[in-house]
Design an enzyme around this catalytic site. Structure first.
Site, PDB file in Angstrom:
ATOM      1  CG  ASP A 228     -13.399  40.539  -3.638  1.00  0.00           C
ATOM      2  OD1 ASP A 228     -12.453  41.122  -3.079  1.00  0.00           O
ATOM      3  OD2 ASP A 228     -14.453  40.248  -3.056  1.00  0.00           O
ATOM      4  CE  LYS A 229      -8.674  37.753   1.365  1.00  0.00           C
ATOM      5  NZ  LYS A 229      -9.596  36.971   2.215  1.00  0.00           N
ATOM      6  CB  THR A 230     -13.410  38.648   1.428  1.00  0.00           C
ATOM      7  OG1 THR A 230     -12.098  38.837   1.909  1.00  0.00           O
ATOM      8  CG2 THR A 230     -14.318  38.226   2.558  1.00  0.00           C
TER       9      THR A 230
ATOM     10  NE  ARG B 281      -6.517  33.508   8.896  1.00  0.00           N
ATOM     11  CZ  ARG B 281      -6.179  34.716   8.433  1.00  0.00           C
ATOM     12  NH1 ARG B 281      -5.775  34.849   7.185  1.00  0.00           N
ATOM     13  NH2 ARG B 281      -6.263  35.786   9.198  1.00  0.00           N
TER      14      ARG B 281
ATOM     15  CG  ASP C 234      -8.873  40.702   3.355  1.00  0.00           C
ATOM     16  OD1 ASP C 234      -9.389  41.403   4.223  1.00  0.00           O
ATOM     17  OD2 ASP C 234      -9.371  39.654   2.945  1.00  0.00           O
TER      18      ASP C 234
ATOM     19  CG  ASP D  91     -18.483  38.697  -2.634  1.00  0.00           C
ATOM     20  OD1 ASP D  91     -17.454  39.400  -2.750  1.00  0.00           O
ATOM     21  OD2 ASP D  91     -18.880  38.250  -1.547  1.00  0.00           O
TER      22      ASP D  91
END
EC number: 7.6.2.1
Length: 1168
Positions: free
Chosen positions: A372-374, A574, A656, A795
């Protein structure tokens, strides 16, 4: 709201079962799982045979005691693990919630059709149809982090006809509407149904539903009708079933046990045939000396009985102690993970936890990681890091010599104490920007004015000066918080005004228009009238879009800002560009008229509005750019780099949006500008997706294809179809990025293999906008078609499904709850600990288990097959070589502890070299250390040892005499000599197999030898004979045998002949064909006296000419909600900053609205 009527439909209740067993099912289910191990069933079969006296030459207790012990230990462990899962499971089922007509009913007792009252910050534990709320127009704000990982708030709105019910309990209790909807399914973003009430039908969609797993925020109360409960809720439909996980080594062991059983049958048949022949030819002559109680003249039946007798005698070739030892070793490895201080996260007081003991060696064989990313790769925190204003950058700090200084947590931060409304958590290190604000630099002031005005954030101020920003995207929250700290405080808004405090002065701006964001515009603008009466347009967006709409006079500034943007992007930040424009009164008035006409047009409304937005957003003046850091967790880039060197492929599966996922890919160096190509799959139909995947695959394979006479070489094309054969030969690096709707087509049966082949040819794979079920489907795709071990790490609750699907599931205890941890096999607090879990603990566990199994099989073949050779010299009578006590104690006492120590503590190289040389990990991926070939070699080694153990003493004893000249060749002396030789040989062998000696290893090896001799002399002593004369009849055998010099010379010769070939082979192999492990071990031993310097992986700064994804990740439509005022209760009174006390801003809007999707990079609340 009629339970009696609803119960006849037999809807599921709201109980969620987190355990595998209950008090009634534990014993049958657990025994069924344990007897799936072939060895357990095998020993049960042997136990039954041993109960038959005609064929058993060993007592039944030698099998039943170890078997019951193993089953009991495993059952206790499984019961404990299951009880822990219940204790740590979700407690929401026990929380009370008001149910109309049922006062404060527990969630687990809620039924479909009940009307529930929810209050602010309450967890939703069933799927509800929103009926009414405390907010205007029946709005309700929710956080869906447990569902999709997105931390920004979303809005749900009740039907207008039900929102009128309000909080009137009597009206709600009398509500008799009927809901007809789709059956339970796992689609989180879709719901289709109809409400029939008062003879009218009303359509229902996902915007009317509160799903289990979300949390109500900033809404005082709401009422909902329960639609789905328990396992039928959309969250639980996405969770998948808990599978019984077994390691590849355990599955191989089941196969090997079948092989061994087949080998055992072959030996039994050979010896049984020998017995029949011997009885037919020779046996009758011996009956004069060996009287039978009942004469058996049938040689074939004698052979049949002998067959089963030898099956019992030779069963120790797979002793049950093997499985006891395996469980002990796995338990020890689990404790090593739990005790590892380098995997302890001090900030949260959280240690790593092995939540299962059965998968440790699998950690050393992982080939694919699905992350997962976030919250897994990132911290869920956005930070205003740097900016460029009017051609000057701010954010870096320099020493007295003008050299740039790296910013750390200890670096001094700017003092914002001049601002009483500051966010005390905000940190910035460049003092020159504050000085520019205090000096009144017009460009700097206008820069922060844009940040404070051009957004869709909603403020909440419960107490004076305590501001909380509810942002629809975390990027906006970070920008507005930055403006707040630098003195431009966004304080309140109404549909027509925005209130700021600019350096302590109250300013109210009239909000004239919001030019909303969408994916095509990639920018957002607001038009305001400032306190001086001037009309201003403020805009922010992607630099590639905004630069095309700037006035020609700003070319020099554009060039300078572009250089700064390149620098920011190179650091993985970003970026956003900011611009403004002064508008003439008459021009704006005429434009507003046309805007109104376009907004009420029935046809082509969106196109007309887009043209008007485009018209007024021209000839703007550039102010500068912002750079936001989507903070990665500490050590993520280094961990990914190290795991990649270990030939582990990392796929990112995230909910996302594409731009955000790509940006994180660049930040952690999974995506690089040096890559040959980045394929983005965005097709909306199966045909488009197929074409895009084929194009990508052909481009990757194109340079390696050969065309012969205009036709493709068929032999080579066969190789191309099996891409795994030559994945390693592709020198160029490629990346594949695919979004959710394209992935849905690609996962169909006819396209999934094309997707897998293309993805496996790429260095990096990123799947964005994916649902929890799609994550699991991607993992399952790799599991089914690749013979590789998979690991999933996440998570949030949206990661549970893939965590359960993968061979190994890892949960990160982050900011999205504990659902992922509860479903996982291993858990810790930071992604970087994955490197140590795999490269140190995983590799060592695999190495130790393989060495343990190789030695154990060798040892037991050497021990057992002596009976086979003896059978040819004892008339195939099933007479044992060793006495019964030696057979019982050999695996339990004499040789169990040394091999256990090796299985627990052995290391080929230390942990520093394990991390420094990730290539060592490939041994596990290739399954080199224990496979069918290795087992065959261990078997041959054991057969050779057993041959030497029997025939050297047999040959020596046939012509040897005692020191006094008497004959030595009695059966018990022969047995003692072979037994002693065996114990010494296997002890020497484990000494050769052990790479890492500890005090425990020395104690166990020497202690086991000492115990053997102590027990041997005790069993042949006068004292034990006096107490148990029938059990220990061979008085003085050990003393008489082992005092003879000739016996010790036989033992020495036997040991030498057994061990020397092993020494020679290992020496030549290490000297002539050293492996990487041999080389690293040599280096380690050479530098043992001189401590090697730690070679930490440095974080590689990304240098790029390509823009980082712009920090603007919210959805279209929010501007309309603000200007309509539907989300606001009353106009917000503003109180003076100069007064210590004043009227609080009651009625300030409490939350920001979001459409069905958004980003999930960070905390949605900015500023406290």
């Amino acid at each position: 709201n009629d339970r009696g009527y609803n119960e006849k439909f037999l809807y599921a209740d709201n109980r969620i079962k987190t355990s595998k067993y209950n008090i009634f099912t534990f014993l049958p289910i657990n025994l069924f799982e344990q007897f799936q191990r072939v060895a357990n069933a095998y020993f049960l079969f042997l136990l039954i045979l041993q109960l038959i006296p005609q064929i058993s030459s060993l007592s039944w207790f030698t099998t039943i005691v170890p078997l019951v012990l193993v089953l009991t230990i495993t059952a206790v462990k499984d019961a404990t693990d299951d009880y822990v899962s219940i204790a740590e499971g979700p407690v929401s089922g026990h929380l009370a919630s008001p149910v109309l007509s049922l006062q404060n009913e527990k969630w687990m007792n809620v039924r479909v059709g009940d009307i529930i009252k929810l209050e602010n910050n309450q967890f939703v534990a069933a799927d509800l149809l929103l009926l009414s709320s405390s907010e205007p127009y029946g709005l309700c704000y929710i956080e869906t982090a447990e569902l999709d990982g997105e931390t920004n708030l979303k809005v749900r709105q009740a039907l207008s006809v039900t929102s009128e019910l309000g909080a009137d309990i009597s009206k709600l209790a009398d509500f008799d509407g009927e809901v007809v909807c789709e059956p339970p399914n796992n689609k989180l973003d879709r719901f289709v149904g109809t409400l029939t009430w008062k003879n009218n039908k009303y359509p229902l969609d996902n915007e009317k539903l509160l799903l289990r797993g979300c949390v109500m925020r900033n809404t005082e109360w709401c009422f909902g009708l329960v639609v789905f409960t328990g396992p039928q809720t959309k969250l639980m439909q996405n969770c998948g079933r808990t599978a019984f996980k077994r390691t590849s080594i355990e599955r191989l062991m089941n196969t090997l046990v079948l092989w061994i059983f087949g080998f055992l049958l072959c030996m039994g048949v050979i010896l049984a045939i020998g017995n029949s022949i011997w009885e037919e030819k020779v046996g009758g002559k011996f009956r004069v000396y060996l009287l039978w109680d009942e004469v058996l003249n049938d040689a074939i039946f004698s052979g049949f009985l002998t067959f089963w007798s030898y099956i019992i005698i030779l069963n120790t070739v797979v002793p049950i102690s093997l499985y006891v030892s395996v469980e002990v070793i796995r338990l020890g490895h689990s404790y090593f993970i739990n005790w590892d201080r380098r995997m302890y996260y001090r900030r949260r007081d959280m240690a790593a936890e092995a939540r299962t003991t059965t998968l440790n060696e699998e950690l050393g064989q992982v080939e694919y990681i699905f992350s997962d990313k976030t919250g897994t790769l990132t911290q869920n925190i956005m930070v205003f890091n740097k900016c460029s204003i009017n051609g000057r950058t701010y954010g870096d700090i320099y020493d007295e010599f003008g050299h740039k200084v790296e910013i750390t947590e200890k670096s001094p931060s700017v003092d914002f104490s001049f601002n009483p409304l500051r966010d005390k958590k905000f940190r910035f290190h460049d003092h020159s920007l504050v000085e520019a604000v205090k000096l009144g630099d017009p460009a700097v002031e206008e820069f922060f004015r844009v940040l404070a005005l051009c957004h869709t954030v909603m403020p909440e101020e419960k107490n004076e000066g305590e501001l909380v920003y509810q942002a629809q995207s975390p990027d906006e929250g970070a920008l507005v918080t930055a403006a707040r700290n630098f003195g431009f405080v966004f304080r309140a808004r109404t549909p027509e005004t925005i209130t700021l405090y600019e350096m302590g002065k109250h300013s109210t701006y009239q909000l004239l228009a919001i030019l909303d964001f969408n994916n095509i515009r990639k920018r957002m603008s607001v038009i305001v009238r400032n306190p001086k009466g001037q009309i201003k347009l403020y805009s922010k967006g992607a630099d590639t879009i905004l630069f095309d709409r700037l006035a020609p006079s700003t070319e020099d500034l554009i060039y300078t800002t572009s250089e700064h943007l390149n620098e920011f992007a190179g650091e993985g930040l970003r970026t956003l560009a900011l611009a403004y424009k002064d508008l003439e009164e008459d021009v704006f008035a005429e434009w507003m008229v046309r805007l109104h006409e376009a907004s009420i047009a029935l046809e082509n409304r969106e196109e007309c509005l887009a043209l008007l937005y485009e018209e007024i957003e021209q000839d703007m003046t550039l102010l500068g750019a912002t750079a936001i850091e989507d903070k990665l967790q500490e050590g993520v880039a280094e961990t990914i780099a190290c795991l990649t060197l270990a030939s582990i492929k990392i796929w990112v599966l995230t909910g996302d949006k594409l731009e955000t996922a790509m940006n994180i890919g660049y930040s952690c160096n999974m995506l690089r500008d040096e890559m040959s190509d980045v394929f983005v799959i965005t097709g909306h139909t199966a045909l488009e997706v197929q074409q895009q995947l084929r194009t990508a695959k052909e481009k990757i394979l194109g340079p390696t294809r050969e065309i012969v006479n205009g036709e493709k070489d068929a032999e080579k094309m066969d190789l191309y179809r099996n891409d795994s054969v030559f994945e390693e030969t592709i020198t160029s690096e490629y990346a594949l990025i695919i979004n959710g709707h394209s992935l849905a087509h690609a996962l169909e049966a006819d396209l999934e293999r094309l997707l897998l082949d293309t993805a496996c040819l790429c260095k990096t794979v990123v799947c964005c906008r994916v649902t929890p079920l799609q994550k699991a489907q991607v993992v399952d795709l790799v599991k089914r078609h690749k013979r590789a071990v998979t690991l999933a790490i996440g998570d949030g609750a949206n990661d549970v499904s893939m965590i359960k699907t993968a061979h190994i599931g890892v949960g990160i205890s982050g900011q999205e709850g504990m659902q992922a941890v509860l479903a996982s096999d291993y858990s810790f607090a930071q992604f970087r600990y994955l490197q140590r879990l795999l490269l140190v603990h995983g590799r060592w566990s695999y190495l130790r288990m393989c060495r343990f199994l190789c030695y154990f099989f060798y040892k037991n073949f050497a021990f057992t097959l002596v009976h086979f050779w003896f059978g040819f010299f004892c008339g195939f009578s099933a007479q044992t070589v060793y006495d019964q006590w030696f057979i019982t104690l050999f695996n339990i006492v004499y040789t169990s502890l040394p091999v256990l120590a090796m299985g627990l503590f052995d290391q080929d190289v230390n942990e520093q070299n394990s991390l420094r040389h990730p290539k060592l990990y490939e041994l596990g991926q290739l399954n080199v250390l224990f496979n069918k070939r290795q087992f065959f070699m261990c078997t041959l080694h054991g057969i050779y040892t057993s041959f030497v153990l029997f025939f050297i003493p047999y040959g020596a004893f046939s012509s040897n005499v005692r020191d006094d000249g008497s004959h030595i060749a009695d059966q018990q002396s022969f047995a003692v000599t072979i037994a002693t030789s065996l114990v010494i040989v296997v002890s020497v062998q484990i000494g050769l197999d052990t790479n890492y000696w500890t005090a425990v290893n020395h104690f166990y090896v020497w202690g086991s030898l000492t115990i053997y001799f102590c027990i041997l002399f005790a069993m042949h002593s006068n004292g034990i004979f006096t107490i148990f004369p029938s059990h220990f009849p061979f008085l003085g055998t050990a003393r008489n045998t082992l005092t003879q010099t000739g016996v010790w010379l036989v033992i020495l010769l036997t040991t030498t002949v057994c061990v020397m070939p092993v020494l020679v082979v290992r020496f030549l192999r290490t000297d002539l064909y050293p492996t990487m492990t041999d080389k690293v071990r040599h280096t380690q031993q050479a530098s043992r006296r001189q401590r090697p310097q730690e070679q930490n992986l440095k974080r590689v700064r990304r240098t790029s000419s390509r823009r980082s994804a712009y920090a603007f990740s919210h959805q279209e439509g929010y501007g309309e909600l603000i200007t309509s005022g539907r989300n606001m209760k009353v106009a917000v009174p503003v109180f003076s900053l100069l007064r210590k006390r004043g009227d609080p801003a009651t009625g300030t809007t409490v939350v920001a609205w979001s459409s069905g999707s958004g980003t999930r990079e960070s905390e949605n609340t900015q500023g406290q």
